[in-house]
Scaffold this active site. Structure first.
Site, PDB file in Angstrom:
ATOM      1  N   ASP A 165      13.120 -52.506   2.841  1.00  0.00           N
ATOM      2  CA  ASP A 165      12.678 -53.748   2.188  1.00  0.00           C
ATOM      3  C   ASP A 165      13.510 -54.086   0.953  1.00  0.00           C
ATOM      4  OD1 ASP A 165      10.719 -53.997   4.108  1.00  0.00           O
ATOM      5  OD2 ASP A 165       9.184 -53.001   2.901  1.00  0.00           O
ATOM      6  N   ARG A 195      10.421 -61.428  -0.281  1.00  0.00           N
ATOM      7  CA  ARG A 195      11.527 -60.608  -0.815  1.00  0.00           C
ATOM      8  C   ARG A 195      12.788 -61.446  -1.034  1.00  0.00           C
ATOM      9  NH1 ARG A 195       8.896 -56.242  -1.705  1.00  0.00           N
ATOM     10  NH2 ARG A 195       7.471 -55.444  -0.131  1.00  0.00           N
ATOM     11  N   GLN A 255       5.557 -48.841  10.787  1.00  0.00           N
ATOM     12  CA  GLN A 255       4.425 -49.599  11.332  1.00  0.00           C
ATOM     13  C   GLN A 255       4.115 -49.142  12.751  1.00  0.00           C
ATOM     14  OE1 GLN A 255       5.501 -53.715  10.782  1.00  0.00           O
ATOM     15  NE2 GLN A 255       5.046 -53.662   8.593  1.00  0.00           N
TER      16      GLN A 255
HETATM   17  C1  S3P Z   1       5.918 -50.969   6.344  1.00  0.00           C
HETATM   18  C2  S3P Z   1       6.972 -50.570   7.138  1.00  0.00           C
HETATM   19  C3  S3P Z   1       8.257 -51.287   7.199  1.00  0.00           C
HETATM   20  C4  S3P Z   1       8.427 -52.239   6.035  1.00  0.00           C
HETATM   21  C5  S3P Z   1       7.178 -53.049   5.780  1.00  0.00           C
HETATM   22  C6  S3P Z   1       6.010 -52.135   5.453  1.00  0.00           C
HETATM   23  C7  S3P Z   1       4.664 -50.193   6.367  1.00  0.00           C
HETATM   24  O1  S3P Z   1       8.299 -52.044   8.400  1.00  0.00           O
HETATM   25  O2  S3P Z   1       9.522 -53.090   6.265  1.00  0.00           O
HETATM   26  O3  S3P Z   1       7.374 -53.942   4.712  1.00  0.00           O
HETATM   27  O4  S3P Z   1       3.817 -50.376   5.477  1.00  0.00           O
HETATM   28  O5  S3P Z   1       4.501 -49.377   7.289  1.00  0.00           O
HETATM   29  P1  S3P Z   1       8.844 -51.418   9.789  1.00  0.00           P
HETATM   30  O6  S3P Z   1       7.869 -50.405  10.237  1.00  0.00           O
HETATM   31  O7  S3P Z   1       8.915 -52.593  10.726  1.00  0.00           O
HETATM   32  O8  S3P Z   1      10.187 -50.842   9.481  1.00  0.00           O
END
Ligand code: S3P
Length: 427
Positions: free
Chosen positions: A317, A391, A170
């Protein structure tokens, strides 16, 4: 309330899982910035992705909603319009963090809010690098929590070289989306590779993006050229529940059709195989830069293993459902480097230890940033709290179905990523 009964026979036949959540968000966002109409197929109609649609519509994007088929007409990189109200990201960290990046550098003001869970989650991790690029973002308190306002930009952002303290797709994606219109190239250095859907989709939209070891560099661009259609593969994070259930319940042999198997997401398959699971990938194919396959899973005897480090972003996840698998495995499983679980939709480390131990007393322990699962303790049926975390709700359901049953207090949070989860489980 939802009551899940123990399964009395193995899983057989084929299962289809909904579209990938991460790819669905990115398809909507990038299509909105393109210069033509894009058809998005197998879009995930989960609450999180609907939050993304709501935000893009509020900034003038035309989204024709045909169920799991969307038609989105892009407004170009500079064509979004100022929203007349606060944008609501709901429960979705991906909506919020990616849009913070996408909207940094826009000439208008945006304020975001979200639900109780999202308002507690740390946003400083995106605000800090975006501020280094020149964005003016203000959040509540030192953790930079929601509500957050992005002030109108008077100048172009500048590209940065940024070494990320945590592996987070993210954060990486937010910086890349901000970098699209920056004055100079942007380089991000990841501690470990995290999911790379943004990089792949940006390439498919004509952006120049390159990976060199741990570094990813994006050149800024005048316009994105959207493909006519994007086919979203099934979500491996949703398939994970059936991979584990079929492995645990004797007499199972199922095929999960059309699942995304991008190698930044397939940690669940690698870990389950190391634990002794019988998993085959069939019909591997590629579409829009993403690999997909059918996944065959047969029941098997599992044993405990130890893992951590660069495996963690590949299955971040899936840790709750892997912890469920570990409870049925012979011996102990040790999962290291899972501190990030504390800042997910709930504090998942605490939730796993407190809620899962109701179904298998003494099986789950947290020690620093590690989760230890003692396999094959005595199982019992209990009432558990989902903590409004999708989840946790699905992992508890699978746990109950494979063990002695479970009652969930607030089950509707499965809407976030897998709206028909309970119907599929019942079937
Ligand atoms: C996601 C990145 C992950 C994941 C989230 C979706 C994404 O989070 O846990 O459910 O779509 O980029 P983080 O970037 O905080 O690890």
């Amino acid at each position: 309330m939802k009551k899940i009964l123990p399964l009395t026979h193995g899983l057989r036949g084929t299962i289809e899982v909904p579209g990938d959540k991460s790819i669905s968000h990115r398809a909507v966002m990038l299509s909105s910035l393109g210069d033509s109409t894009v058809e998005i197929k197998n879009f995930l109609r989960g609450a999180d992705c609907l939050s993304t649609i709501g935000c893009m519509r509020a900034m003038g994007v035309d989204v024709v909603d045909g169920g799991d088929r969307l038609l989105i007409t892009g407004r170009g990189l500079d064509g979004l319009t100022e929203p007349t109200n606060v944008l609501d990201a709901g429960n979705s960290g991906t909506t919020l963090r990616l849009l913070l990046g996408l909207l940094s550098g826009q000439k208008f003001l945006t304020t975001f809010t979200g639900d109780d869970s999202l308002r507690r989650r740390p946003m400083g991790r995106v605000i800090e690098p975006l501020s280094k690029m020149g964005a003016k973002i203000v959040g509540r308190n030192s953790n930079k929590n929601l509500p957050i306002t992005i002030l109108p930009s008077t100048e172009k952002l500048c590209g940065i070289e940024y070494e990320m303290p945590v592996a987070s797709a993210q954060v990486k994606s937010a910086i890349l989306l901000a970098g699209l219109r920056a004055e100079s190239p942007t380089t991000i250095i990841e501690p470990h590779p995290s999911r790379d859907h943004t990089e792949r989709m940006l390439s498919a939209f004509g952006a120049h993006i390159e990976r060199n070891g741990r570094a990813i560099t994006l050149e800024s661009i005048e316009k994105l050229s959207a493909p006519p259609s994007i086919e979203v593969p099934g979500d491996i994070s949703s398939a994970a529940y059936w991979i584990v259930l079929a492995s645990l319940v004797e007499g199972s042999d199922v095929v999960i059709k059309n699942v995304g198997v991008n190698e930044t997401r397939t940690g669940i398959i690698d870990v389950m195989r190391s634990m002794g699971a019988a998993i085959e990938l069939r019909n591997q194919r590629s579409s829009g830069g993403e690999l997909s396959a059918d996944i065959r899973v047969m029941s098997s005897e599992l044993h405990g293993i130890e893992f951590g480090g660069e495996m963690i972003p590949r299955l971040i996840d899936e840790i709750p459902i892997i912890a469920v698998a570990a409870a049925f495995a012979e011996g102990d499983t040790i999962i290291n480097d899972v501190g990030e679980l504390r800042v997910k939709e709930s504090d998942r480390l605490a939730a796993i230890v407190e809620e899962f131990n109701r179904l298998a007393a003494g099986a789950f322990e947290a020690a620093g940033d590690s989760l230890i699962v003692h396999g094959r303790r005595k199982f019992r049926a209990e009432r558990c709290r989902t903590r409004d975390d999708h989840r946790m709700a699905m992992s508890l359901s699978i746990f109950g179905a494979a063990a002695e049953g479970v009652e969930l207090d607030r089950p509707s949070c499965v809407e976030i990523s897998y709206p028909n989860f309970f119907e599929v489980l019942k079937a």
